[in-house]
Scaffold this motif. Structure first.
Motif, mmCIF file in Angstrom:
data_model
loop_
_atom_site.group_PDB
_atom_site.id
_atom_site.type_symbol
_atom_site.label_atom_id
_atom_site.label_comp_id
_atom_site.label_asym_id
_atom_site.label_seq_id
_atom_site.Cartn_x
_atom_site.Cartn_y
_atom_site.Cartn_z
ATOM 1 N N GLU A 156 -4.980 -41.630 19.247
ATOM 2 C CA GLU A 156 -6.303 -41.323 19.752
ATOM 3 C C GLU A 156 -7.153 -40.649 18.685
ATOM 4 O O GLU A 156 -7.511 -39.482 18.785
ATOM 5 C CB GLU A 156 -6.208 -40.452 21.010
ATOM 6 N N ALA A 157 -7.454 -41.404 17.657
ATOM 7 C CA ALA A 157 -8.250 -40.887 16.556
ATOM 8 C C ALA A 157 -9.241 -41.957 16.122
ATOM 9 O O ALA A 157 -9.012 -43.145 16.312
ATOM 10 C CB ALA A 157 -7.353 -40.513 15.387
ATOM 11 N N ALA A 158 -10.320 -41.498 15.568
ATOM 12 C CA ALA A 158 -11.331 -42.417 15.060
ATOM 13 C C ALA A 158 -11.593 -42.101 13.598
ATOM 14 O O ALA A 158 -11.474 -40.958 13.168
ATOM 15 C CB ALA A 158 -12.625 -42.269 15.859
ATOM 16 N N THR A 159 -11.926 -43.151 12.859
ATOM 17 C CA THR A 159 -12.314 -42.951 11.478
ATOM 18 C C THR A 159 -13.794 -42.621 11.456
ATOM 19 O O THR A 159 -14.623 -43.350 11.990
ATOM 20 C CB THR A 159 -12.020 -44.206 10.640
ATOM 21 N N LEU A 160 -14.102 -41.475 10.861
ATOM 22 C CA LEU A 160 -15.472 -40.991 10.795
ATOM 23 C C LEU A 160 -16.018 -41.196 9.401
ATOM 24 O O LEU A 160 -15.391 -40.787 8.413
ATOM 25 C CB LEU A 160 -15.516 -39.496 11.133
ATOM 26 N N GLU A 161 -17.170 -41.826 9.285
ATOM 27 C CA GLU A 161 -17.864 -41.921 8.011
ATOM 28 C C GLU A 161 -18.959 -40.864 8.033
ATOM 29 O O GLU A 161 -19.663 -40.713 9.031
ATOM 30 C CB GLU A 161 -18.449 -43.306 7.803
ATOM 31 N N PHE A 162 -19.085 -40.137 6.930
ATOM 32 C CA PHE A 162 -20.050 -39.044 6.908
ATOM 33 C C PHE A 162 -20.683 -38.922 5.538
ATOM 34 O O PHE A 162 -20.069 -39.316 4.547
ATOM 35 C CB PHE A 162 -19.375 -37.728 7.331
ATOM 36 N N SER A 215 -23.491 -39.553 8.511
ATOM 37 C CA SER A 215 -23.697 -40.814 9.221
ATOM 38 C C SER A 215 -24.886 -41.609 8.708
ATOM 39 O O SER A 215 -24.879 -42.834 8.774
ATOM 40 C CB SER A 215 -23.820 -40.581 10.727
ATOM 41 N N ASP A 216 -25.913 -40.936 8.193
ATOM 42 C CA ASP A 216 -27.095 -41.670 7.727
ATOM 43 C C ASP A 216 -26.889 -42.346 6.373
ATOM 44 O O ASP A 216 -27.530 -43.340 6.069
ATOM 45 C CB ASP A 216 -28.331 -40.759 7.680
ATOM 46 N N GLU A 217 -25.991 -41.825 5.544
ATOM 47 C CA GLU A 217 -25.692 -42.410 4.238
ATOM 48 C C GLU A 217 -24.268 -42.027 3.849
ATOM 49 O O GLU A 217 -24.050 -41.119 3.062
ATOM 50 C CB GLU A 217 -26.691 -41.896 3.204
ATOM 51 N N PRO A 218 -23.265 -42.717 4.415
ATOM 52 C CA PRO A 218 -21.869 -42.314 4.230
ATOM 53 C C PRO A 218 -21.423 -42.226 2.768
ATOM 54 O O PRO A 218 -21.709 -43.102 1.964
ATOM 55 C CB PRO A 218 -21.083 -43.389 4.963
ATOM 56 N N ILE A 219 -20.747 -41.121 2.482
ATOM 57 C CA ILE A 219 -20.163 -40.863 1.167
ATOM 58 C C ILE A 219 -18.648 -41.020 1.247
ATOM 59 O O ILE A 219 -18.017 -41.446 0.295
ATOM 60 C CB ILE A 219 -20.500 -39.422 0.692
ATOM 61 N N ALA A 220 -18.082 -40.647 2.400
ATOM 62 C CA ALA A 220 -16.631 -40.664 2.563
ATOM 63 C C ALA A 220 -16.273 -40.940 4.014
ATOM 64 O O ALA A 220 -17.139 -40.932 4.893
ATOM 65 C CB ALA A 220 -16.046 -39.324 2.120
ATOM 66 N N SER A 221 -14.976 -41.163 4.228
ATOM 67 C CA SER A 221 -14.477 -41.338 5.592
ATOM 68 C C SER A 221 -13.134 -40.630 5.716
ATOM 69 O O SER A 221 -12.439 -40.395 4.727
ATOM 70 C CB SER A 221 -14.332 -42.819 5.941
ATOM 71 N N ILE A 222 -12.805 -40.283 6.963
ATOM 72 C CA ILE A 222 -11.532 -39.633 7.275
ATOM 73 C C ILE A 222 -11.207 -39.945 8.731
ATOM 74 O O ILE A 222 -12.104 -40.133 9.550
ATOM 75 C CB ILE A 222 -11.584 -38.101 7.044
ATOM 76 N N THR A 223 -9.929 -40.006 9.046
ATOM 77 C CA THR A 223 -9.489 -40.205 10.424
ATOM 78 C C THR A 223 -8.961 -38.869 10.946
ATOM 79 O O THR A 223 -8.057 -38.279 10.353
ATOM 80 C CB THR A 223 -8.396 -41.286 10.500
ATOM 81 N N GLU A 271 0.156 -33.511 11.025
ATOM 82 C CA GLU A 271 -1.179 -34.012 11.370
ATOM 83 C C GLU A 271 -2.137 -33.853 10.197
ATOM 84 O O GLU A 271 -2.914 -34.755 9.889
ATOM 85 C CB GLU A 271 -1.764 -33.233 12.557
ATOM 86 N N LEU A 272 -2.088 -32.690 9.557
ATOM 87 C CA LEU A 272 -2.961 -32.430 8.416
ATOM 88 C C LEU A 272 -2.688 -33.389 7.266
ATOM 89 O O LEU A 272 -3.613 -33.924 6.658
ATOM 90 C CB LEU A 272 -2.807 -30.988 7.939
ATOM 91 N N ILE A 273 -1.422 -33.589 6.980
ATOM 92 C CA ILE A 273 -1.055 -34.511 5.911
ATOM 93 C C ILE A 273 -1.602 -35.900 6.216
ATOM 94 O O ILE A 273 -2.188 -36.558 5.350
ATOM 95 C CB ILE A 273 0.477 -34.551 5.725
ATOM 96 N N GLU A 274 -1.425 -36.317 7.438
ATOM 97 C CA GLU A 274 -1.905 -37.644 7.820
ATOM 98 C C GLU A 274 -3.428 -37.730 7.735
ATOM 99 O O GLU A 274 -3.979 -38.710 7.230
ATOM 100 C CB GLU A 274 -1.418 -38.000 9.223
ATOM 101 N N MET A 275 -4.130 -36.701 8.214
ATOM 102 C CA MET A 275 -5.597 -36.712 8.137
ATOM 103 C C MET A 275 -6.061 -36.770 6.692
ATOM 104 O O MET A 275 -6.892 -37.605 6.336
ATOM 105 C CB MET A 275 -6.173 -35.457 8.816
ATOM 106 N N ILE A 276 -5.545 -35.854 5.868
ATOM 107 C CA ILE A 276 -5.992 -35.780 4.475
ATOM 108 C C ILE A 276 -5.680 -37.086 3.744
ATOM 109 O O ILE A 276 -6.449 -37.517 2.893
ATOM 110 C CB ILE A 276 -5.369 -34.562 3.764
ATOM 111 N N TRP A 315 -8.721 -32.762 17.992
ATOM 112 C CA TRP A 315 -9.248 -31.755 17.070
ATOM 113 C C TRP A 315 -10.750 -31.568 17.252
ATOM 114 O O TRP A 315 -11.352 -30.721 16.607
ATOM 115 C CB TRP A 315 -8.943 -32.134 15.625
ATOM 116 N N GLY A 316 -11.383 -32.359 18.088
ATOM 117 C CA GLY A 316 -12.816 -32.227 18.360
ATOM 118 C C GLY A 316 -13.694 -32.397 17.127
ATOM 119 O O GLY A 316 -14.588 -31.582 16.902
ATOM 120 N N PRO A 317 -13.446 -33.438 16.330
ATOM 121 C CA PRO A 317 -14.261 -33.597 15.125
ATOM 122 C C PRO A 317 -15.728 -33.806 15.472
ATOM 123 O O PRO A 317 -16.059 -34.467 16.454
ATOM 124 C CB PRO A 317 -13.669 -34.837 14.458
#
Length: 163
Positions: free
Chosen positions: A19-25, A27-35, A151-156, A40-42
């Protein structure tokens, strides 16, 4: 934080984030992404994204900066920590360099305290492209942050340049 980035290599052997989503940030001009897991309420902030573990043991933020704004963003990171009662033990500072998903990384780690007790604080500076920086702030409560390590290792391990 150094151990966290070094342990990213182990992420390939961990189960997928549920239950995770990949976030690009941003949002108006993405520089990076992370899941980041939904638990965690991102959320997007004025300068990037942040998230907190469901038990509040770990806070993680990633701010976007460029050559001109990096000093201000770093000042804001330390002001945020101070506002939240995080006291850094400057004498405990450790530095390391590495690479994550093709991005050079400079890690700064400290011990400190907050209103709950002892904490670890980390600031990692990554470069996803020319003139762009990602500032990863980590703040975790000693004794309870450890259960979030996988979880942190996987996110990073999912943090990468957008595109």
């Amino acid at each position: 934080m150094k151990k966290l980035f070094l342990a990213v290599a182990l992420a390939a052997f961990l189960p997928a984030v549920c239950e995770a989503a990949t976030l690009e940030f941003p949002s108006d001009e993405p520089i990076a992404s992370i899941t980041i897991p939904d638990s965690w309420g991102p959320k997007e902030t004025a300068s990037g994204i942040d998230a907190t573990s469901d038990d509040s043991a770990v806070y993680l933020s990633i701010d976007v900066a460029d050559d001109k704004s990096s000093d201000k963003v770093i000042e804001d990171v330390f002001a945020f920590l101070d506002k939240n009662g995080v006291k850094i033990d400057e004498s405990s500072q450790k530095e390391s360099d590495g690479e994550l998903n093709g991005m050079p990384v400079k890690n700064l780690d400290w011990d400190g305290t907050d209103k709950e007790g002892s904490v670890n604080i980390g600031l990692s500076i990554l470069s996803p492209g020319a003139g762009k920086l990602l500032l990863v702030t980590y703040w975790g409560s000693k004794g309870t942050q450890e259960k979030h390590q996988s979880e942190l290792i996987e996110m990073i391990s999912t943090l990468k340049p957008a595109g």
